[in-house]
Design a protein around this motif. Structure first.
Motif, mmCIF file in Angstrom:
data_model
loop_
_atom_site.group_PDB
_atom_site.id
_atom_site.type_symbol
_atom_site.label_atom_id
_atom_site.label_comp_id
_atom_site.label_asym_id
_atom_site.label_seq_id
_atom_site.Cartn_x
_atom_site.Cartn_y
_atom_site.Cartn_z
ATOM 1 N N PHE A 140 0.832 -1.203 0.000
ATOM 2 C CA PHE A 140 0.000 0.000 0.000
ATOM 3 C C PHE A 140 0.870 1.258 0.000
ATOM 4 O O PHE A 140 0.602 2.208 -0.750
ATOM 5 C CB PHE A 140 -0.933 0.012 1.213
ATOM 6 N N GLY A 141 1.919 1.278 0.833
ATOM 7 C CA GLY A 141 2.784 2.453 0.927
ATOM 8 C C GLY A 141 3.420 2.795 -0.405
ATOM 9 O O GLY A 141 3.395 3.959 -0.845
ATOM 10 N N ILE A 142 3.961 1.766 -1.091
ATOM 11 C CA ILE A 142 4.612 2.007 -2.384
ATOM 12 C C ILE A 142 3.575 2.420 -3.424
ATOM 13 O O ILE A 142 3.787 3.359 -4.197
ATOM 14 C CB ILE A 142 5.382 0.737 -2.832
ATOM 15 N N SER A 143 2.422 1.734 -3.414
ATOM 16 C CA SER A 143 1.377 2.081 -4.388
ATOM 17 C C SER A 143 0.919 3.520 -4.191
ATOM 18 O O SER A 143 0.743 4.259 -5.163
ATOM 19 C CB SER A 143 0.173 1.138 -4.235
ATOM 20 N N TYR A 144 0.749 3.909 -2.917
ATOM 21 C CA TYR A 144 0.293 5.272 -2.648
ATOM 22 C C TYR A 144 1.364 6.280 -3.061
ATOM 23 O O TYR A 144 1.038 7.378 -3.539
ATOM 24 C CB TYR A 144 -0.035 5.433 -1.161
ATOM 25 N N ALA A 145 2.642 5.901 -2.887
ATOM 26 C CA ALA A 145 3.736 6.808 -3.247
ATOM 27 C C ALA A 145 3.789 7.046 -4.755
ATOM 28 O O ALA A 145 4.042 8.163 -5.206
ATOM 29 C CB ALA A 145 5.069 6.253 -2.744
ATOM 30 N N VAL A 146 3.567 5.986 -5.534
ATOM 31 C CA VAL A 146 3.708 6.117 -6.995
ATOM 32 C C VAL A 146 2.365 6.366 -7.681
ATOM 33 O O VAL A 146 2.325 6.531 -8.905
ATOM 34 C CB VAL A 146 4.374 4.863 -7.624
ATOM 35 N N ALA A 147 1.269 6.404 -6.901
ATOM 36 C CA ALA A 147 -0.067 6.548 -7.482
ATOM 37 C C ALA A 147 -0.200 7.769 -8.402
ATOM 38 O O ALA A 147 -0.752 7.650 -9.498
ATOM 39 C CB ALA A 147 -1.116 6.576 -6.373
ATOM 40 N N PRO A 148 0.298 8.958 -8.005
ATOM 41 C CA PRO A 148 0.135 10.123 -8.881
ATOM 42 C C PRO A 148 0.776 9.935 -10.250
ATOM 43 O O PRO A 148 0.248 10.433 -11.249
ATOM 44 C CB PRO A 148 0.845 11.247 -8.107
ATOM 45 N N TRP A 149 1.887 9.201 -10.306
ATOM 46 C CA TRP A 149 2.574 9.016 -11.593
ATOM 47 C C TRP A 149 1.891 7.956 -12.443
ATOM 48 O O TRP A 149 1.994 7.960 -13.650
ATOM 49 C CB TRP A 149 4.037 8.633 -11.352
ATOM 50 N N LEU A 150 1.234 6.995 -11.775
ATOM 51 C CA LEU A 150 0.589 5.918 -12.525
ATOM 52 C C LEU A 150 -0.902 6.177 -12.722
ATOM 53 O O LEU A 150 -1.602 5.364 -13.330
ATOM 54 C CB LEU A 150 0.791 4.578 -11.811
ATOM 55 N N GLY A 151 -1.387 7.294 -12.168
ATOM 56 C CA GLY A 151 -2.799 7.615 -12.329
ATOM 57 C C GLY A 151 -3.719 6.726 -11.506
ATOM 58 O O GLY A 151 -4.886 6.539 -11.842
ATOM 59 N N LEU A 152 -3.181 6.125 -10.417
ATOM 60 C CA LEU A 152 -4.016 5.276 -9.558
ATOM 61 C C LEU A 152 -4.791 6.138 -8.575
ATOM 62 O O LEU A 152 -4.322 7.204 -8.173
ATOM 63 C CB LEU A 152 -3.140 4.287 -8.775
ATOM 64 N N HIS A 153 -5.952 5.648 -8.190
ATOM 65 C CA HIS A 153 -6.735 6.370 -7.186
ATOM 66 C C HIS A 153 -6.811 5.523 -5.925
ATOM 67 O O HIS A 153 -7.594 4.611 -5.823
ATOM 68 C CB HIS A 153 -8.120 6.713 -7.712
ATOM 69 N N LEU A 154 -5.921 5.819 -4.988
ATOM 70 C CA LEU A 154 -5.849 5.040 -3.754
ATOM 71 C C LEU A 154 -6.251 5.872 -2.556
ATOM 72 O O LEU A 154 -5.894 5.567 -1.425
ATOM 73 C CB LEU A 154 -4.428 4.495 -3.566
ATOM 74 N N GLU A 155 -7.005 6.950 -2.780
ATOM 75 C CA GLU A 155 -7.484 7.751 -1.658
ATOM 76 C C GLU A 155 -8.423 6.890 -0.820
ATOM 77 O O GLU A 155 -9.129 6.031 -1.358
ATOM 78 C CB GLU A 155 -8.228 8.995 -2.157
ATOM 79 N N SER A 156 -8.399 7.127 0.488
ATOM 80 C CA SER A 156 -9.205 6.282 1.387
ATOM 81 C C SER A 156 -10.679 6.319 0.991
ATOM 82 O O SER A 156 -11.371 5.301 1.078
ATOM 83 C CB SER A 156 -9.011 6.733 2.834
#
Lengths: 164, 179
Positions: free
Chosen positions: B91-107
């Protein structure tokens, strides 16, 4: 002379019945092979008479290292109970929980790497794994910092998901 | 006295007392060295040693050992720890790179996705996360008790082991169905 030779021959025949020659085992070991992974590279360092290398003394290893690990683990106990007791955590306490969790995880992963990647057999893989873990930990710390500052934080986030 | 011993003694007497008779046998004997040797270089000898070592038996697999609470819980402690820490890291890594990969991991986004799931799936997910969490927490406390040199007997290990299992079962039930 001929008497001795015939007697010797008969004796040899008798002896064969008394003590049969032992059967040669089919292989070095006959038990079932239960290897998880194939045999790794066989590294032969020095001779059998070389003494075991004595690690260089380091103040952060040994008992200090052990005590530090225990302190981190003991610290996690109240930090884990608190959100259940209080319902939520102050943002700073939440950040402390996050940092302690990452530290505890990092130490745990380090132990796994050291246990499962022997230095003698895979020195390069060990180094790569250590650096991969170090960079992953930095990235996780950054990610959790972002989550703490831009989102609701760990305890509140878990609560939100759990109640969803 | 067996026949073979008679023959043996006779033959030894023959060789001692009648050297002429023994030498009579000599032309018939063939001599051959016990093992043939070939000269090898140090590198060849080393590679031979390596290939021999790869044929050595490997330490037995875990499944040959009798299942016991002691080592099963020890293994479970590490496995649950890796699962929990792996989740945190993922989760930590995904949240860190989310803006660059366009992921939406907001709670809020994840919570909305979870809320849309059927109740059975939600309970299954809760149990999946609650089980390693509860076990690792209680077993961690067990380890901290051991670190003070208490309960370090076979009886103590089993007693605390059962306490950890019972507490974990209780906690998982609570977290899954009532929390």
């Amino acid at each position: 002379m001929s008497l001795f030779r015939t007697t010797g021959l008969r004796a040899a025949t008798t002896a064969r019945f008394i003590a049969p020659t032992p059967r040669i085992a089919a292989a070095f070991h006959t038990s079932q092979k239960r290897a998880i992974l194939p045999v790794g590279p066989q590294v032969i360092d020095g001779t059998v008479n070389d003494p075991a290398p004595v690690p260089a003394p380091n103040p952060t290893h040994g008992s200090y290292h052990w005590s530090f690990e225990r302190l981190v683990t003991i610290g996690l106990v109240p930090l884990t109970i608190a959100p259940f007791a209080a319902g939520s955590l102050h943002p700073i306490t939440d950040a402390v929980l996050g940092a302690t969790l990452v530290l505890h995880s990092h130490i745990g992963f380090q132990a796994c790497i050291v246990d499962y990647i022997p230095k003698r057999l895979y020195p390069k893989l060990l180094k790569a794994a250590r650096w991969a873990l170090n960079s992953a930990t930095v990235l996780v710390l950054y990610g959790l910092y972002e989550f703490e500052t831009n989102d609701v934080g760990i305890t509140e986030g878990v609560k939100k998901l759990w109640k969803a | 006295m067996s026949l073979s011993r008679t023959a043996f003694r006779a033959a030894s007497q023959l060789s001692h007392r009648q050297p002429a008779a023994a030498s009579f046998l000599l032309p018939r004997l063939q001599t051959r060295s016990a093992a043939s040797t070939t000269p090898t270089t140090a590198a060849e000898a080393h590679s031979l040693l390596v290939s021999q070592r790869q044929k050595r038996p490997i330490a037995p697999h875990l499944s040959i050992y009798q299942p016991q609470l002691t080592w099963y819980m020890s293994s479970a402690n590490r496995i649950t720890g890796v699962l929990l820490s792996g989740t945190v890291y993922l989760f930590g890594i995904s949240y860190a790179v989310a803006p660059w990969l366009g992921l939406h991991l907001e709670s809020a986004t994840i919570a909305a996705a979870v809320a849309a799931l059927p109740v059975a799936v939600k309970l299954a997910i809760k149990a999946t996360f609650a089980t390693p969490f509860a076990f690792h927490c209680f077993n961690g406390v067990r380890h901290l008790i051991w670190d003070t040199a208490k309960e370090l007997t076979i009886k103590g290990v089993y007693r605390t082991g059962y306490v950890v299992l019972a507490s974990s079962a209780f906690a998982v039930t609570y977290l899954t169905f009532f929390a």
